[in-house]
Design an enzyme around this catalytic site. Structure first.
Site, PDB file in Angstrom:
ATOM      1  CB  CYS A   8      -0.924  -0.007   1.215  1.00 16.17           C
ATOM      2  SG  CYS A   8      -1.961   1.463   1.369  1.00 16.17           S
TER       3      CYS A   8
ATOM      4  CB  CYS B  92      -0.727   2.678   3.999  1.00 17.95           C
ATOM      5  SG  CYS B  92      -2.276   2.024   3.431  1.00 17.95           S
ATOM      6  CG  ASP B  93       2.662   1.256   4.446  1.00 15.44           C
ATOM      7  OD1 ASP B  93       2.017   1.814   5.360  1.00 15.44           O
ATOM      8  OD2 ASP B  93       2.475   0.074   4.122  1.00 15.44           O
TER       9      ASP B  93
END
Lengths: 309, 108
Positions: free
Chosen positions: A135, A138-139
């Site tokens: 992701c 997200c990251d």
């Protein structure tokens, strides 16, 4: 018509399931949607969607799904957080076996989607959350001014690699072939981006580090030559696998496990329909998922009507 | 901030989490993270069910880079359960509520 708890049970709360819910709710069916996590599905981890019509500048995956969820709920769709463990389709009334009980329905729409495929190489699981990610939205921000690898050559791999260049100093895009599969517009952007270095004809064979990820080993599939790349993170987008394990032999699946459904989204079992990424379909997009789902809900409504006669 | 969930920062992380008498669950999240926003309501429900026995906290990794760095966090959402200042369980990614309940019960 035999008595059942619901006219229709929808399994899965991504774009396909929510769209089926919108249509079924407007058809005034007695319908419930079961989602094992939270509504959204794979688009929750999609940074930006610019090929779904109606949003001239594009829209983030999480905003799009939040809107779909609100729309479905406003129209009266009941959404329950619950995992479907298996189905019993032996009788006319279908049994949906949940984590904590069983419900019955006259029709079912399978909208269970898919999940990212792993590489299946040493170190992948050990460094998940410590450098390995699926992701970017997200990251990605954890890798400001760092060097990362991205694996894959399709739309997701290229789109998300472009997103990673907002943070990372450098992105190695590792692909097992010598050309990308992604949409041409994405390819053009990737080739024009000087932070992306392509590693063609190559696969990742090992992921190594101590506390966090430190390097990956890639092998050139043409020459057999292996080399190490020093990276802080490695993002994996090498395709998807269908979330159909719970179905067992209850409906016909193709050789990869996707549900086989016809042009009315009908599966091998009367009254069971399929929509979205979990179906055997040539294209897996939000646009195709919602199209499938509208047809599946329409077919389910007709099927339920036919039982009354 | 939702009721029952304490926002922790780099400055009070030690006092509120590491030194806590009660077991603590920390939800490491960021506003940019779709799945983090999506699991928010699940964490709130858990806080409602287990709030008397577990201290539920959230740490915004965007504003507080030191605390996630200490635990090597490079992916969110990550939920970490601490007991007497020690990590007893760590879960990364979206997981079902049932799995989190099981995890909390095993920690208690």
């Amino acid at each position: 018509m035999e008595n059942a708890d619901y006219d229709l049970v929808i399994i899965g709360g991504g774009p396909a399931g929510l769209t089926a819910g919108i249509y079924a709710a407007r058809a005034r069916l007695n319908v419930i949607l079961f989602e094992k996590l939270v509504p959204g599905g794979q688009i929750l981890v999609t940074d930006w969607i610019e090929n779904y019509p109606g949003f001239p500048d594009g829209i983030s995956g999480s905003d799009l799904v939040e809107n779909m969820t609100k729309q479905a709920k406003r129209l009266g769709l009941k959404i329950e957080s619950n995992e479907v463990v298996s189905l019993d389709l032996s009788g006319k009334v279908k049994k949906i076996i949940l984590d904590n009980g069983t419900v019955t329905a006259n029709a079912i729409i399978l909208a269970t989607g898919a999940h990212p495929q792993k590489l299946g190489v040493p170190g992948e699981d050990a460094f998940f959350g410590r450098g390995i990610s699926f992701c970017a939205t997200c990251d990605g921000p954890f890798f400001r001014n760092k060097t990362v690898a991205a694996v894959g050559g399709g739309d997701t791999a290229v789109q998300e690699s472009l997103f990673l260049t907002k943070f990372a100093r450098k992105v190695y895009l590792i692909h097992r072939r010598d050309k990308l599969r992604a949409a041409k517009i994405l390819q053009e952007r990737a080739f024009a981006n000087n932070k992306i270095e392509f590693v063609w004809n190559s696969v990742v064979t090992r992921i190594e580090g101590s506390d966090g990820l430190e390097k990956i080993v890639v092998k050139n599939v043409k020459t057999g030559e292996e080399k190490e790349l020093a990276v802080d993170g490695c993002f994996i987008w090498v395709g998807i696998l269908p979330n159909t394990g719970f179905l067992g032999n209850s409906v016909k699946l193709d050789e990869y496990g996707f549900v086989i459904a016809g042009h009315k989204m009908e599966t091998s079992v009367p009254g069971v329909f399929a929509a979205g990424d979990g179906r055997n379909t040539p294209l897996r997009q939000v646009a195709t998922a919602v199209g499938d789902a509208a047809i599946a809900a329409f077919s389910a409504e007709h099927y339920i009507e036919s039982l009354k006669n | 901030m939702s009721e029952g969930i304490l926002e922790v920062s780099d400055s009070n992380f030690d006092a509120e989490v590491m030194q806590s008498e009660k077991p603590v669950m920390v939800d490491f999240w960021a506003p940019w993270c779709g799945p983090c926003k999506a699991i928010g309501p699940i964490v709130e429900e858990l806080a409602g069910e287990f709030g008397d026995r577990v201290k539920f906290t959230k740490c915004n990794v965007d504003d507080n880079p030191v605390s996630p760095g200490k635990f090597g966090i490079k992916a969110i959402p990550t939920l970490i359960f601490f007991k007497q200042g020690k990590i007893v369980d760590q879960i990364t990614g979206m997981v079902a509520k049932a799995k989190l309940e099981k995890s909390i019960n095993s920690v208690l």
